[in-house]
Design a protein around this motif. Structure first.
Motif, short mmCIF file in Angstrom:
data_model
loop_
_atom_site.label_atom_id
_atom_site.label_comp_id
_atom_site.label_asym_id
_atom_site.label_seq_id
_atom_site.Cartn_x
_atom_site.Cartn_y
_atom_site.Cartn_z
N ARG A 164 0.81 -1.21 0.00
CA ARG A 164 0.00 0.00 0.00
C ARG A 164 0.85 1.27 0.00
O ARG A 164 0.33 2.38 0.16
CB ARG A 164 -0.94 0.00 1.21
CG ARG A 164 -2.06 -1.05 1.11
CD ARG A 164 -2.95 -1.03 2.34
NE ARG A 164 -3.39 0.32 2.64
CZ ARG A 164 -3.73 0.75 3.86
NH1 ARG A 164 -3.70 -0.08 4.89
NH2 ARG A 164 -4.10 1.99 4.05
N CYS A 165 2.15 1.13 -0.16
CA CYS A 165 3.05 2.29 -0.21
C CYS A 165 3.10 3.03 1.12
O CYS A 165 3.36 4.24 1.16
CB CYS A 165 2.67 3.26 -1.32
SG CYS A 165 2.84 2.57 -2.96
N SER B 275 10.28 4.87 -0.85
CA SER B 275 9.17 5.76 -0.51
C SER B 275 9.62 7.09 0.10
O SER B 275 8.95 7.64 0.96
CB SER B 275 8.19 5.07 0.45
OG SER B 275 7.48 4.08 -0.23
N PHE C 200 3.07 5.62 -4.47
CA PHE C 200 1.62 5.63 -4.61
C PHE C 200 1.21 6.29 -5.92
O PHE C 200 0.25 5.88 -6.58
CB PHE C 200 1.02 6.36 -3.42
CG PHE C 200 -0.48 6.41 -3.41
CD1 PHE C 200 -1.22 5.24 -3.52
CD2 PHE C 200 -1.15 7.60 -3.29
CE1 PHE C 200 -2.61 5.27 -3.50
CE2 PHE C 200 -2.53 7.65 -3.26
CZ PHE C 200 -3.26 6.48 -3.37
N GLU C 201 1.97 7.30 -6.33
CA GLU C 201 1.65 8.05 -7.53
C GLU C 201 1.74 7.13 -8.75
O GLU C 201 2.74 6.43 -8.94
CB GLU C 201 2.63 9.21 -7.70
CG GLU C 201 2.52 10.29 -6.65
CD GLU C 201 3.24 9.96 -5.36
OE1 GLU C 201 3.81 8.85 -5.27
OE2 GLU C 201 3.22 10.79 -4.44
N GLY C 202 0.72 7.13 -9.55
CA GLY C 202 0.77 6.37 -10.79
C GLY C 202 0.63 4.87 -10.60
O GLY C 202 0.74 4.10 -11.54
N ASN D 151 -9.92 8.88 -9.65
CA ASN D 151 -8.60 8.85 -10.29
C ASN D 151 -7.49 9.02 -9.25
O ASN D 151 -6.57 9.81 -9.43
CB ASN D 151 -8.50 9.93 -11.37
CG ASN D 151 -7.22 9.78 -12.17
OD1 ASN D 151 -6.70 8.67 -12.29
ND2 ASN D 151 -6.72 10.87 -12.71
N VAL D 152 -7.64 8.31 -8.16
CA VAL D 152 -6.70 8.49 -7.07
C VAL D 152 -5.29 8.14 -7.47
O VAL D 152 -4.33 8.82 -7.14
CB VAL D 152 -7.13 7.65 -5.84
CG1 VAL D 152 -6.02 7.58 -4.82
CG2 VAL D 152 -8.38 8.24 -5.24
N GLY D 153 -5.16 7.06 -8.21
CA GLY D 153 -3.82 6.58 -8.51
C GLY D 153 -3.02 7.51 -9.37
O GLY D 153 -1.84 7.68 -9.17
N GLY D 154 -3.58 8.11 -10.35
CA GLY D 154 -2.63 8.92 -11.04
C GLY D 154 -2.88 9.29 -12.45
O GLY D 154 -3.87 9.88 -12.76
N ARG D 155 -1.91 8.98 -13.26
CA ARG D 155 -1.69 9.74 -14.45
C ARG D 155 -2.72 9.44 -15.53
O ARG D 155 -3.19 8.39 -15.64
CB ARG D 155 -0.31 9.48 -15.02
CG ARG D 155 0.49 8.58 -14.21
CD ARG D 155 1.97 8.65 -14.38
NE ARG D 155 2.42 9.68 -15.26
CZ ARG D 155 3.65 10.11 -15.28
NH1 ARG D 155 4.52 9.61 -14.45
NH2 ARG D 155 4.02 11.01 -16.11
#
Lengths: 320, 257
Positions: free
Chosen positions: A136-137, A170, A296-298, A316-320
């Protein structure tokens, strides 16, 4: 003759110049051949620099049972080399050394309920509430952040009164104050704990408390799918409570190696304190740098992939 | 005679020691900074710092809103010089800011935004590196002050920071920033062509003037500058704690299938 005297004087003067202060005198062997590290300008043993993980391939713990044939799978994270799947006792090679040096059997001294809890964690890695916090980062916690994990490297900085560890993993960091201040209020819980350091000779001793109960102590990859908790040698699922107390010792064994020891105490989870030790830090090549580890990003797929639960895609929590 | 020669050499050697300091003299003379210095003669920035401004909510002048304090612009010339299409994009961003701001997703905040989110950060200063440890989401920056160049192009949330001292000012060149961060909660934004030059000028022991020049030919009509003040946090036993928003955001948004 005069020139020689003058040069000697110049050298003495130069060695006192501020610009040369960072270039500490070369280390000399101590009385018993013990390595004596150079000093920082404020007199600390100098551990600064770029470091790579040491001890890769060393099993963290000794398995209680012999594992069945390992199933394929996992999350693609590299299994710990050498001893990740069943480990000690197989193939007639005799018990291998483990990171756990005390108790001598190399096993985590879980209380009975905690052993069952660990098995539950290992058996439920597809559920959000059990999944390895690494997936989960979330911050690694201590001592896990110092474990030989493939995506980690380290930078140590020292300023008067502080030792600072920067981790690639991280973008974690630890600022370790050396001024003897007390730990923060017990109401404050911190993912990386609340470290307080002091030097005992050439050893940096770090006392950490105020942990959350959300991190795992060991583990350098996902547990192999289908392998029971009792057969693990990779330290996965070793949870703890907020009562965790960690005392770490960092000692330069030579110019390029830092020996690491950590004593872990948690009377709510373990029957006794236990100790891990290995050469955790190896000097990196001169031009080594830490790079950005945006976890966590992307990475919007990880939680879904690992747990079958989804983050609301409209956000769109995750990202790009 | 021999002594005279020795003395002369000592004087010459001693003068060599002075040169690096003398070379900085013009800038140092112009500096108002009278605070502590590190052994290598730089202003000692070690410690915990924080901005107190409304830049986090909106870099430009704005009226108060629910949970948003009113504020004056921190932008030199008041308004950010957007190209027309970019101005329209900023307005669209503002409309959907409560879900579209990358910070609401716990993404790394980028530069310069990380400087003025309302959390403290710690400066760790050595001759070769100035590291910044931010309480928000355990963000770190390592500013190389060892003369090393930017690495080959990377795609980084926090960019690549190379610094140098101009007198008492730490000048940081930040490149390789991606296009995924915003500049504040009001939808001010940039592209992957963003190039940031930061200037950290200590004005006394407890205040640093912070200037960031933003250059982005895809979004702005010209380079522009924002100005802030960093305040040293002087509370006894203050330390950086943690704000691990990844945990908060995942717990908030994870829904069982």
């Amino acid at each position: 003759m005069g020139t020689v005297a003058g040069l000697v004087a110049a050298i003495v003067l130069l060695s006192l110049a501020p610009g040369f202060a960072g270039q500490a005198p070369a280390a000399r062997p101590g009385a018993a051949g013990v390595y004596v590290p150079p000093r920082t300008p404020d007199g600390q043993p100098d551990m600064q620099g770029m470091w790579l993980p040491g001890g890769e391939g060393l099993p963290m713990e000794r398995a209680s049972i012999v594992a069945p044939a390992p199933a394929a799978g996992g999350d693609g994270a590299p299994a710990p080399a050498g001893g990740g799947r069943g480990g000690g006792g197989r193939g007639g090679a005799g018990p291998r050394p483990t990171m756990i040096v005390d108790p001598p059997d190399g096993k985590v001294p879980f209380q009975p309920w905690a052993l069952a809890r660990r098995a539950e964690i290992i058996d439920n890695q597809d559920k959000f509430e059990f999944v390895d916090p690494r997936v989960r980062c979330l911050p690694a916690g201590v001592p896990r952040v110092n474990l030989p994990i493939v995506f980690n490297t380290y930078q140590i900085l020292q300023t008067p009164g502080h030792v600072v560890f920067l981790y690639e993993w991280s973008h974690l960091y630890r600022d370790i104050p050396l001024d003897g201040r007390p730990h923060v209020d017990p109401k404050i819980r911190l993912w990386m704990g609340d470290p307080r350091g002091h030097w005992e000779g050439n050893t940096l001793v770090v006392d950490s408390t105020n942990f959350t109960d959300k991190t795992h102590l060991l583990g350098n990859g996902a547990p192999p799918v289908g392998v029971p908790a009792g057969a693990l040698t990779g330290g996965q699922g070793v949870f703890h409570s907020e009562a965790l107390h960690v005392v770490e010792r960092f000692t330069m064994a030579n110019a390029n190696t830092i020996a690491y020891e950590a004593t872990l105490e948690d009377p709510k989870v373990f029957t006794r304190p236990f100790k891990i030790a290995w050469n955790a830090f190896q000097r990196a090549p001169k031009d080594h740098q830490l790079y950005e580890y945006a976890c966590f990003e992307g990475d919007h797929d990880t939680v879904r992939r690992m747990t079958g639960v989804d983050i609301d895609p409209s956000l769109n929590v995750g990202g790009r | 005679m021999r002594n005279g020669v020795s003395a002369a050499i000592i004087v010459i050697a001693a003068s060599w020691l002075v040169i690096p300091i003398a070379a900085q003299a013009p800038a140092t003379a112009a500096s108002a900074y009278r605070g502590a210095r590190t052994p290598d003669g730089k202003p000692n920035l070690n410690g915990i710092w924080q901005t107190f401004s409304t830049a986090h909510w909106n870099l430009e002048a704005h009226t108060a809103d629910d949970g948003v304090p009113a504020g004056q612009s921190v932008v030199e010339g008041n308004d950010i010089p957007y190209q027309p299409a970019a101005l329209a994009q900023r307005r669209a961003n503002f409309e959907k800011r409560t879900t579209a701001d990358p910070l609401t997703k716990c993404h790394l905040p980028g530069v310069p935004r990380v400087t003025y989110i309302p959390f403290p950060f710690q400066i760790v200063q050595t001759p070769k590196y100035v590291s910044m440890l931010y309480e928000y989401s355990n963000v770190t920056r390592i500013i190389y002050t060892d003369g090393s160049p930017h690495p080959p192009p990377l795609d980084l949330w926090m960019g690549d920071s190379r610094g140098r001292w101009e007198g008492d000012t730490l000048v940081v060149d930040v490149t390789q920033l991606n296009e995924l961060t915003w500049l504040d909660m009001a939808g001010n934004f940039h592209s992957d062509a963003l190039h940031v030059t930061e200037r950290y000028t200590p004005v006394d022991a407890d205040h640093i003037r912070y200037e960031a020049t933003l250059e982005d030919p895809k979004v702005f009509t010209r380079p522009w500058k924002l100005n802030l003040l960093l305040y040293r946090r002087l509370e006894q036993n203050l330390q950086i704690l943690d704000y691990v928003c990844v945990d908060f955001i995942q717990r908030k948004y994870v829904t069982s299938k």
